[in-house]
Every structure is written in structure tokens, then in C-alpha cells.
Design a protein around this motif. Sequence first.
Motif, PDB file in Angstrom:
ATOM      1  N   SER A   4       2.818   3.123   3.274  1.00  0.00           N
ATOM      2  CA  SER A   4       3.229   4.493   3.522  1.00  0.00           C
ATOM      3  C   SER A   4       2.470   5.043   4.719  1.00  0.00           C
ATOM      4  N   CYS A   5       3.078   5.999   5.390  1.00  0.00           N
ATOM      5  CA  CYS A   5       2.451   6.642   6.538  1.00  0.00           C
ATOM      6  C   CYS A   5       2.756   8.132   6.467  1.00  0.00           C
ATOM      7  N   PHE A  37       3.749  -1.557  13.759  1.00  0.00           N
ATOM      8  CA  PHE A  37       3.363  -2.788  14.431  1.00  0.00           C
ATOM      9  C   PHE A  37       2.147  -3.360  13.722  1.00  0.00           C
ATOM     10  N   ARG A  38       1.847  -4.610  13.993  1.00  0.00           N
ATOM     11  CA  ARG A  38       0.722  -5.259  13.333  1.00  0.00           C
ATOM     12  C   ARG A  38      -0.106  -6.048  14.333  1.00  0.00           C
ATOM     13  N   CYS A  54       1.113   2.427  11.719  1.00  0.00           N
ATOM     14  CA  CYS A  54       2.258   3.321  11.838  1.00  0.00           C
ATOM     15  C   CYS A  54       2.195   3.977  13.214  1.00  0.00           C
ATOM     16  N   THR A  55       3.333   4.145  13.857  1.00  0.00           N
ATOM     17  CA  THR A  55       3.314   4.683  15.204  1.00  0.00           C
ATOM     18  C   THR A  55       4.541   5.521  15.508  1.00  0.00           C
ATOM     19  N   TRP A 104      -0.709   6.325  17.069  1.00  0.00           N
ATOM     20  CA  TRP A 104      -0.753   5.500  15.863  1.00  0.00           C
ATOM     21  C   TRP A 104      -1.980   5.838  15.041  1.00  0.00           C
ATOM     22  N   GLY A 105      -1.960   5.392  13.776  1.00  0.00           N
ATOM     23  CA  GLY A 105      -3.032   5.706  12.855  1.00  0.00           C
ATOM     24  C   GLY A 105      -4.158   4.696  12.893  1.00  0.00           C
TER      25      GLY A 105
END
Length: 123
Positions: A20-21, A36-37, A94-95, A113-114
Motif C-alpha cells: 500500500s502507498c 518501481f523496485r 511508490c512513485t 517517491w517514498g
Amino acid sequence: VQLVESGGGSVQAGGSLRLSCAASGYIDRWYCMGWFRQAPGKEREGVATIDRAGRTSYADSVKGRLTISKDNAKNTLYLQMNDLKPEDTAMYYCTTPASVACSPNYLGRRGYWGQGTQVTVSS
């Protein structure tokens, strides 16, 4: 813009997780959001995107296993991850990208992003 990811963890291959974001602001106004990862020693890899209209796009490596969605009323982005594989092990971010197109190819370059959430898949 603030983005706070959660839901990561450690699972065995074949397992599932839901990331979740939580976003500050009204995400229904944002052109694009995505995940993204990045794994240790590897480049960032765009995973999935969803645009304002709800259209989704996925990297070939995750098609059929990962599903991106959003809840505009909750200002929250999700990533449902099924049939996880060891190669999915990475920090997931998350972005909301600053890009000309809403596509996984453009994630992790510019935008917001976070802090990320770790996903570890064991064989």
C-alpha cells in the motif's frame, strides 16, 4: 508530495503480499502513479503504472502476477503481488513520476517517491 509505503515482508516462493502507498494530496488529479523496485547491486526497474483514467501498464517480468490499483477516495495506491518469485526480492517504491508518458519504463528517474518497503522472497 509525500508517499508512504507499507505492506512489505518476507514470504516463500509462490506466496502473496499486498503493498500500500498512502499519498498526500488528491491522487485522482495526478497524471500517473506507479511502483518501481531496486535490488542490491541492480538498477531500478519499473514494475507497474496506473494513469488518471485507471489504465494500467506492467513490466513483462511481472505480467499476470502483479496487479496495480488505486482508491481515489482513500488517496492510496496498491500493488497486489501473487505467485512471488525469489527474483522479486527488492525494495519497492511508490512513485508519481515526472514523465511524458505513464509507463514503467519512466519510473525511478524524476518525480516523487517514498522511503520504500522491503519484499523478500525465499525459495
